[in-house]
Design a protein around this motif. Structure first.
Motif, PDB file in Angstrom:
ATOM      1  N   ASP B 258       0.689  -1.318   0.114  1.00  0.00           N
ATOM      2  CA  ASP B 258      -0.125   0.025  -0.207  1.00  0.00           C
ATOM      3  C   ASP B 258       0.857   1.158   0.087  1.00  0.00           C
ATOM      4  OD1 ASP B 258      -1.091  -0.027   3.538  1.00  0.00           O
ATOM      5  OD2 ASP B 258       0.987   0.126   2.507  1.00  0.00           O
ATOM      6  N   VAL B 259       0.285   2.377  -0.008  1.00  0.00           N
ATOM      7  CA  VAL B 259       1.032   3.751   0.098  1.00  0.00           C
ATOM      8  C   VAL B 259       2.029   3.762   1.175  1.00  0.00           C
ATOM      9  CG1 VAL B 259       0.629   6.260  -0.192  1.00  0.00           C
ATOM     10  CG2 VAL B 259      -0.706   4.873  -1.529  1.00  0.00           C
ATOM     11  N   TRP B 302      -5.724  11.508   8.269  1.00  0.00           N
ATOM     12  CA  TRP B 302      -5.493  10.115   7.670  1.00  0.00           C
ATOM     13  C   TRP B 302      -3.861  10.135   7.971  1.00  0.00           C
ATOM     14  CZ3 TRP B 302     -10.008   8.730   7.739  1.00  0.00           C
ATOM     15  CH2 TRP B 302     -11.268   9.370   6.660  1.00  0.00           C
ATOM     16  N   GLY B 304      -0.271   9.176   6.271  1.00  0.00           N
ATOM     17  CA  GLY B 304      -0.169   8.433   4.977  1.00  0.00           C
ATOM     18  C   GLY B 304       1.457   7.985   5.285  1.00  0.00           C
ATOM     19  N   TRP B 353     -14.345   4.126  -3.960  1.00  0.00           N
ATOM     20  CA  TRP B 353     -12.875   4.404  -3.699  1.00  0.00           C
ATOM     21  C   TRP B 353     -12.866   5.887  -3.979  1.00  0.00           C
ATOM     22  CZ3 TRP B 353      -9.320   1.668  -1.786  1.00  0.00           C
ATOM     23  CH2 TRP B 353      -9.157   0.238  -1.997  1.00  0.00           C
ATOM     24  N   VAL B 356      -6.994  10.245  -2.388  1.00  0.00           N
ATOM     25  CA  VAL B 356      -6.367  10.979  -1.388  1.00  0.00           C
ATOM     26  C   VAL B 356      -4.987  11.405  -1.840  1.00  0.00           C
ATOM     27  CG1 VAL B 356      -5.432  10.946   1.049  1.00  0.00           C
ATOM     28  CG2 VAL B 356      -7.317   9.517   0.508  1.00  0.00           C
ATOM     29  N   ALA B 369      -3.148   8.346  -3.986  1.00  0.00           N
ATOM     30  CA  ALA B 369      -3.729   7.169  -3.126  1.00  0.00           C
ATOM     31  C   ALA B 369      -5.162   7.113  -3.422  1.00  0.00           C
ATOM     32  CB  ALA B 369      -3.180   7.084  -1.953  1.00  0.00           C
ATOM     33  N   VAL B 371      -8.852   5.513  -1.141  1.00  0.00           N
ATOM     34  CA  VAL B 371      -9.163   4.779   0.182  1.00  0.00           C
ATOM     35  C   VAL B 371     -10.658   4.415   0.027  1.00  0.00           C
ATOM     36  CG1 VAL B 371      -9.956   7.034   1.010  1.00  0.00           C
ATOM     37  CG2 VAL B 371      -9.111   5.401   2.638  1.00  0.00           C
ATOM     38  N   PHE B 389      -4.518   2.738   2.424  1.00  0.00           N
ATOM     39  CA  PHE B 389      -4.310   3.588   1.250  1.00  0.00           C
ATOM     40  C   PHE B 389      -3.783   2.981   0.110  1.00  0.00           C
ATOM     41  CE2 PHE B 389      -5.893   7.156   3.427  1.00  0.00           C
ATOM     42  CZ  PHE B 389      -5.572   7.109   4.596  1.00  0.00           C
ATOM     43  N   ASN B 390      -4.658   2.720  -1.104  1.00  0.00           N
ATOM     44  CA  ASN B 390      -4.003   1.931  -2.099  1.00  0.00           C
ATOM     45  C   ASN B 390      -3.556   2.858  -3.178  1.00  0.00           C
ATOM     46  OD1 ASN B 390      -5.205  -1.364  -2.581  1.00  0.00           O
ATOM     47  ND2 ASN B 390      -5.198  -0.412  -0.750  1.00  0.00           N
ATOM     48  N   ASP B 392      -3.590   4.271  -6.429  1.00  0.00           N
ATOM     49  CA  ASP B 392      -4.565   4.904  -7.225  1.00  0.00           C
ATOM     50  C   ASP B 392      -4.189   4.196  -8.767  1.00  0.00           C
ATOM     51  OD1 ASP B 392      -6.661   5.639  -8.929  1.00  0.00           O
ATOM     52  OD2 ASP B 392      -6.775   7.836  -8.032  1.00  0.00           O
TER      53      ASP B 392
END
Lengths: 62, 770
Positions: B258-259, B302, B304, B353, B356, B369, B371, B389-390, B392
């Motif tokens: 993930d991020v 959030w 990161g 989705w 972010v 990213a 979420v 946080f994936n 994008d």
């Protein structure tokens, strides 16, 4: 406080040749630099909590 | 309107909207075979907007920018990947489809086929073959899929476990990918690695990420020979490697971070419940944030990725994005706002989705990213789950695809999707953030995304090699396999009653997917494979504690049983890292090795004998079935980089997560009460995978190592020398790895191990009868 460390003559010859080739002012300077670098590297790796934390999201690690 | 058909290659223009003003592009409605109608273009009153600027309003809308000069670029994006994207280049007369279902178990397949619940798999078996597929040592997914991809074992491809260790530092690290720091730039007699600017250190060269796999994958040989290859969500392939030659498209899966750069993803959980705040999370994989509700409002952030660009930061802080949650005073509805996003959620609802943006260096470096939010509770407490946080898929800068715009092309068609590997959030269930039902709902989101991708893949496929992967069968298996029978320490009787059919129902959906592939491509060579099977995980073995009690490992002073790698290496002869790995603390190889190489084998023999003699005090049964010697098990130049011994546990047992990270829990062995109640990291012969083939398999015991040579042989491509498997469809006479092993073992004696797989209290591992 300075400490003396003994090494065998064969290793000493190799260290001296390496320090001359690398352009160090003396064998002592070369040895100090190599030891400092190695100790720093090991200390950073041992404290790499971030790497371990990033693994803990794996479901396999309960 | 001339030229429009070039914008929809392979499709049929069904409608052209009117142009509203000069310089506007028309809205074009087009259909592709096997795909739904989509709209191309936007006008002043069209609701669909460029997905690069805002959310995709519909998964079926793709927009063209108004600047005519960019038409060509967007046409290429619509067409497909920039390399070999034409219809002709993506077409091949021969069709070979491999569907991979992680962890699909042959015994459960047999049971359900006998009950008539898997008609398509049954038909496939009758038409061709159904066999158990030999798995890797150890049977861990990154190892197994690497075996499948490369046709070589760990000695060649270099993947030995989820977790490797660095012998020079003894630190564990993920086997998925390696970060390669940039070489400093030589400037005016100095070596410069960053440039200071306004309080930031800007690197002159980027850090690169490389996959840890050292062997080439089968598709690289295929594309070089002119065979198109479509590889959707291949595990253990992050970042995906390029493949020259013919049309090639690929998306990564397991191993993709993930991020915040974590494996399995790091979720966030915001709760105003004092009891939850006090109890905290019991296992990692997420962060719990206590929040306070003032006038039905929560202000939070959030969290990161760590911002390593900040100059002079000894311990860099993460980048944070502020959010505001507003709760309706009486209704169970909230809004959540951050940046330019506003999400409305009811209690129990999931969001789509949403993007972010994490700004690392203003105007210079930004991470885009995405979420998903789940509003677990609104009243009386606020409980908000935030997905990891994936990356994008709309952003080309992430290393998740080949060619570089492929993920954007796919997400334009099907919408955003989980890009991380291991997306089903098992940690949220293990931490009791999710209930079992909530976990199944989140898994269903992942599965539905994968089905949309599957439809896309089927529609895009024009021949050559198609590989498609589903991971849900594995992660749902880990959490629900144990519910199939009563008596699991991590499953209550009520859960057994309520969830006992989850696996069977999931396998029925697998069967439907197979049916769709057969219906769509009835003449294709179709294979359905899995990397390993499954069994209960009822007893957890703390290998390092066992090593300590048997005099092979010593903990540092002061003792800290939870710390990772807290060994006194000067007194330690052997240590455990990874789920199955055991390393001899060898002088000259290890950081502070103390075992002379002349004594290595005697230490190995001694530990092997003791592990095989190790009995569970609860049941009296054997804990370890097989101990594999790495130097005999693996073949290739990287053999010595792996563990000296690989512990093959009896079914029902597994090495603990704590010990896998080099810790020393107090007990040697204890019940596994985690929701992660089933596993496969045991002796390999107990958890074979499946091989269904539409053509007859001509060998008795096919293996993962045989898949790559079989695929190459089908397309008439010669397999390279390091592939040790066989073409099991053509009956190749190439010497197999089994033959190599039999020849070796004949000279050193039989492989030592325990027979049987009796679990504690005489309960047999489900589906594995002796």
């Amino acid at each position: 406080m300075a400490t003396k460390i003994k090494i065998d003559s064969h290793l000493h010859d190799r260290v001296r040749a390496a320090s001359e080739a690398a352009g160090y002012a003396s064998v002592e300077e070369f040895v100090m630099h190599v030891l400092e670098k190695e100790v720093s590297r090991l200390a950073e790796a041992g404290d790499d909590a971030g790497v371990i934390d990033r693994l803990k999201g794996l479901g396999y690690l309960e | 309107m001339p030229g429009l058909r070039r914008l929809v290659p392979g499709g049929t223009v069904t409608d052209v909207g009117s142009v509203r003003s000069a310089g506007e592009l028309p809205v074009v409605t087009a259909r592709w075979p096997g795909m739904k109608t989509i709209h191309v273009g936007c006008g002043p009153d069209r609701p669909c907007v460029c997905p690069r600027r805002r959310d995709i309003a519909s998964s079926r809308r793709v927009c063209l920018p108004r600047a005519t000069g960019l038409l060509v670029a967007w046409a290429a994006a619509l067409c497909g990947p920039s390399a070999g994207c034409s219809e002709e280049e993506a077409t091949h007369a021969m069709k070979v489809i491999v569907l991979g279902f992680d962890g699909l178990d042959p015994a459960l397949c047999e049971e359900l086929m006998a009950a008539g619940r898997l008609p398509h798999l049954s038909a496939l078996a009758r038409r061709g073959s159904f066999k158990r597929l030999g798995t890797s040592v150890p049977p861990q997914s990154p190892v197994a899929w690497s075996n499948l991809m490369t046709g070589t074992d760990s000695g060649q491809h270099g993947v030995f476990d989820f977790i490797h260790r660095d012998p020079t530092t003894a630190a564990p690290f993920s086997s998925a990918a390696v970060e390669v720091p940039p070489e400093p730039l030589p400037i005016v007699g100095s070596r410069v690695d960053s440039v200071p600017a306004f309080g930031y250190e800007l690197p002159v060269r980027p850090t690169t990420i490389k996959p840890n796999r050292h062997s080439r994958a089968f598709w690289e040989y295929l594309t070089e020979a002119g065979v198109p290859a479509h590889v959707f969500r291949m595990p253990a392939n992050y970042p995906p490697t390029a493949s020259a030659g013919a049309h090639f498209c690929c998306l990564s899966d397991m191993g993709t971070v993930d991020v915040v750069n974590s494996q399995g993803g790091t979720f966030s959980y915001y709760t105003s419940d004092p009891a939850e705040q006090e109890s905290g999370l019991t296992t990692e994989g997420g962060v719990l944030y206590g929040v306070t509700v003032h006038d039905d409002r929560v202000d939070g952030q959030w969290t990161g990725p760590v911002n390593e660009y900040v100059a002079g930061a000894g311990s860099p802080e993460p980048v944070r994005v502020a959010f505001v949650l507003r709760r309706d005073p009486s209704e169970d509805v909230v809004t959540v706002e951050w940046q330019d996003q506003t999400v409305l959620l009811r209690e129990g609802e999931w969001s789509e989705w949403r993007p972010v943006t994490f700004e690392l260096v203003p105007y210079v470096t930004t991470l885009r990213a995405m979420v998903r939010l789940y509003m677990k509770e609104v009243h009386p407490q606020v409980k908000l789950y935030v997905s990891p946080f994936n990356m994008d898929p709309q952003e080309e800068s992430w290393e998740i695809d080949r060619p570089k715009n492929w993920s954007r092309h796919v997400s334009d068609a099907i919408g955003r999707y989980y890009t991380q590997g291991l997306a089903e959030n098992t940690k949220a269930l293990s931490n009791r953030i999710f209930t079992r039902d909530e976990f199944l709902r989140q898994s269903e989101i992942v599965f539905q995304e994968r089905l949309r991708l599957f439809d896309f893949a089927m529609g895009h496929y024009r021949g050559g090699l198609l590989f498609f992967y589903f991971g849900t069968t594995d992660l749902v298996g880990h959490m629900f396999w144990g519910a199939q029978r009563a008596g699991h320490p991590g499953v209550t009787d009520e859960e057994h009653q309520r969830y006992g059919q989850v696996m069977a129902e999931l396998y029925e959906r697998v069967d439907e997917i197979v049916g769709r592939a057969v219906e769509r491509f009835p003449d294709a060579l179709l294979m359905v494979v899995s990397d390993h099977g499954f069994c209960d995980y009822r007893r957890s073995v703390h290998l390092n504690t066992w090593l300590q009690q048997n005099g092979y490992a010593v903990m540092n002073n002061p003792p800290d049983r939870k710390a990772s790698m807290n060994f006194d290496f000067l007194q330690t002869r052997a240590y455990g890292v990874g789920l199955n790995g055991l390393y001899i603390n060898l002088a000259g190889r290890e950081r502070m090795g103390v075992v002379d190489s002349a004594y290595r084998q005697s230490v190995i023999d001694e530990i092997t004998a003791k592990l095989l003699a190790f009995r569970d005090p609860k049941s009296g049964g054997a804990v370890v079935k097989t101990v594999y010697d790495g130097r005999r098990q693996y073949h290739g130049p990287l053999r010595d980089a792996g563990p000296d011994l690989i512990v093959g546990y009896m079914a029902g047992y597994r090495g603990s997560g704590e010990s896998a990270m080099g810790a020393f829990p107090k007990a040697v062995i204890e019940d596994n009460t985690d929701a992660w109640g089933a596993d496969h990291c045991v002796a390999a012969d107990q958890v074979p995978g499946v091989l269904f083939s539409s053509e007859r398999v001509r060998v008795d015991e096919p293996d993962l190592l045989d898949i790559a040579p079989t695929l190459l042989a089908r397309f008439g491509v010669a397999a390279p020398g390091q592939m040790t498997g066989r073409d099991f469809l053509g009956g190749s006479l190439a010497l197999s790895i089994d033959e190599h092993r039999k020849t070796e073992m004949a000279s050193v004696g039989p492989l030592r191990g325990n027979q049987g797989n009796t679990m504690p209290d005489g309960v047999k591992c489900y589906g594995h009868e002796d």
